[in-house]
Motif scaffolding. Sequence first.
Motif, PDB file in Angstrom:
ATOM      1  N   UNK A  50       0.861  -1.177   0.000  1.00  0.00           N
ATOM      2  CA  UNK A  50       0.000   0.000   0.000  1.00  0.00           C
ATOM      3  C   UNK A  50       0.895   1.224   0.000  1.00  0.00           C
ATOM      4  N   UNK A  51       0.787   2.042  -1.030  1.00  0.00           N
ATOM      5  CA  UNK A  51       1.468   3.329  -1.078  1.00  0.00           C
ATOM      6  C   UNK A  51       0.400   4.352  -0.709  1.00  0.00           C
ATOM      7  N   UNK A  52       0.387   4.752   0.573  1.00  0.00           N
ATOM      8  CA  UNK A  52      -0.734   5.550   1.092  1.00  0.00           C
ATOM      9  C   UNK A  52      -0.599   7.049   0.826  1.00  0.00           C
ATOM     10  N   UNK A  53       0.484   7.492   0.268  1.00  0.00           N
ATOM     11  CA  UNK A  53       0.610   8.884  -0.192  1.00  0.00           C
ATOM     12  C   UNK A  53       1.411   8.842  -1.490  1.00  0.00           C
ATOM     13  N   UNK A  54       0.776   8.277  -2.512  1.00  0.00           N
ATOM     14  CA  UNK A  54       1.482   7.904  -3.750  1.00  0.00           C
ATOM     15  C   UNK A  54       1.849   9.078  -4.635  1.00  0.00           C
ATOM     16  N   UNK A  55       1.259  10.234  -4.418  1.00  0.00           N
ATOM     17  CA  UNK A  55       1.544  11.357  -5.316  1.00  0.00           C
ATOM     18  C   UNK A  55       1.207  10.964  -6.745  1.00  0.00           C
ATOM     19  N   UNK A  56       2.144  11.167  -7.674  1.00  0.00           N
ATOM     20  CA  UNK A  56       1.904  10.824  -9.081  1.00  0.00           C
ATOM     21  C   UNK A  56       2.376   9.411  -9.405  1.00  0.00           C
ATOM     22  N   UNK A  58       5.354   7.781  -8.282  1.00  0.00           N
ATOM     23  CA  UNK A  58       6.791   7.590  -8.473  1.00  0.00           C
ATOM     24  C   UNK A  58       7.254   6.240  -7.933  1.00  0.00           C
ATOM     25  N   UNK A  59       6.900   5.908  -6.709  1.00  0.00           N
ATOM     26  CA  UNK A  59       7.304   4.622  -6.146  1.00  0.00           C
ATOM     27  C   UNK A  59       6.334   3.508  -6.557  1.00  0.00           C
ATOM     28  N   UNK A  60       5.038   3.786  -6.541  1.00  0.00           N
ATOM     29  CA  UNK A  60       4.030   2.754  -6.826  1.00  0.00           C
ATOM     30  C   UNK A  60       4.215   2.163  -8.226  1.00  0.00           C
ATOM     31  N   UNK A  61       4.457   2.994  -9.216  1.00  0.00           N
ATOM     32  CA  UNK A  61       4.614   2.513 -10.589  1.00  0.00           C
ATOM     33  C   UNK A  61       5.885   1.681 -10.723  1.00  0.00           C
ATOM     34  N   UNK A  62       6.990   2.193 -10.186  1.00  0.00           N
ATOM     35  CA  UNK A  62       8.242   1.446 -10.257  1.00  0.00           C
ATOM     36  C   UNK A  62       8.141   0.093  -9.576  1.00  0.00           C
ATOM     37  N   UNK A  63       7.494   0.037  -8.419  1.00  0.00           N
ATOM     38  CA  UNK A  63       7.345  -1.230  -7.701  1.00  0.00           C
ATOM     39  C   UNK A  63       6.411  -2.177  -8.447  1.00  0.00           C
ATOM     40  N   UNK A  64       5.356  -1.647  -9.039  1.00  0.00           N
ATOM     41  CA  UNK A  64       4.445  -2.494  -9.830  1.00  0.00           C
ATOM     42  C   UNK A  64       5.185  -3.099 -11.017  1.00  0.00           C
ATOM     43  N   UNK A  65       6.084  -2.327 -11.629  1.00  0.00           N
ATOM     44  CA  UNK A  65       6.852  -2.840 -12.759  1.00  0.00           C
ATOM     45  C   UNK A  65       7.830  -3.937 -12.332  1.00  0.00           C
ATOM     46  N   UNK A  66       8.181  -3.973 -11.045  1.00  0.00           N
ATOM     47  CA  UNK A  66       9.024  -5.050 -10.526  1.00  0.00           C
ATOM     48  C   UNK A  66       8.210  -6.271 -10.110  1.00  0.00           C
ATOM     49  N   UNK A  72      -2.510   2.061  -4.531  1.00  0.00           N
ATOM     50  CA  UNK A  72      -2.045   3.425  -4.306  1.00  0.00           C
ATOM     51  C   UNK A  72      -3.207   4.317  -3.893  1.00  0.00           C
ATOM     52  N   UNK A  73      -2.940   5.217  -2.945  1.00  0.00           N
ATOM     53  CA  UNK A  73      -3.943   6.199  -2.536  1.00  0.00           C
ATOM     54  C   UNK A  73      -3.241   7.520  -2.244  1.00  0.00           C
ATOM     55  N   UNK A  74      -4.013   8.595  -2.260  1.00  0.00           N
ATOM     56  CA  UNK A  74      -3.452   9.909  -1.977  1.00  0.00           C
ATOM     57  C   UNK A  74      -4.585  10.851  -1.610  1.00  0.00           C
ATOM     58  N   UNK A  83      -1.210   9.754 -11.510  1.00  0.00           N
ATOM     59  CA  UNK A  83      -0.587   8.447 -11.275  1.00  0.00           C
ATOM     60  C   UNK A  83      -1.200   7.386 -12.186  1.00  0.00           C
ATOM     61  N   UNK A  84      -2.521   7.386 -12.333  1.00  0.00           N
ATOM     62  CA  UNK A  84      -3.183   6.417 -13.224  1.00  0.00           C
ATOM     63  C   UNK A  84      -2.724   6.604 -14.666  1.00  0.00           C
TER      64      UNK A  84
END
Length: 186
Positions: A50-56, A58-66, A72-74, A83-84
Motif C-alpha cells: 500500500x502506497x498511502x501517499x502515492x503522489x503521481x 513515483x514509487x508505486x509505478x516502479x514497484x508495480x513494474x518489478x 495506491x492512494x493519496x 498516477x493512473x
Amino acid sequence: MSSTIQTFYDNMASQYDKLFMDWQASTREQAELLNTIFQNCGYGNNAKLLDCSCGIGTQAIGLALLGYDVTASDISDKELEEAKKRAAENKLLEEKPSYSAPYIHKTDKGQRVSFQTWDWMGDNYKFTQYIIDDEGEPQLCRFECEYRAVRRKELTEMLLKYGCREATWKMPEETGFYQPIVVARR
C-alpha cells in the motif's frame, strides 16, 4: 487544514514530475532501492503493498513494474489521476510484454482465436498477428510487421509542433474503447 494540503497537491499534480531531473529514471532507481529494503526484510516481489501517499506514482509505478501488487492512494484526486495516467503510459514500454491475451469469438461452426506476439528490440518490436479459424478443419493465418512504440508525450509534442493547437487523450476507462484515443485540433 486538509483541504489546504489537498488543494496544494491538486494544483501541483501536473508539474510534480519536475521535482526530479529525470522522473522515469527516479521511478526505476527508487523502486530498486525499495525492492532491496523489502527483500532484506523477507518480502518477495509477490508481496502486496500500500502506497498511502502515492503522489503521481513515483514509487508505486516502479514497484508495480518489478512485480509487486501495489494499491495506491493519496489525498489529492489530481495526483491520483496523474498516477493512473503515468501507470498506463509506463506499463507497455517498461514491461515489454511478449504477447497479448487471446480473443476468442464463437462462430456458427466453431470458434475463431486471435492473438499477437511481440519481439522487442529497444523501443521497436516485431509484431506477429495470428488468426486461427477452428470451424471444422483448423486454418492458421500469420501476419508480421515491425513497429516502433511511440510514447504519448512524444506524439502529443509532434501534433502540437506540426500545427495542432491542442491534443487531448481519452483513455479506455473513460471511453470504453479498448485503446487510447487522441483528439487533436488544428
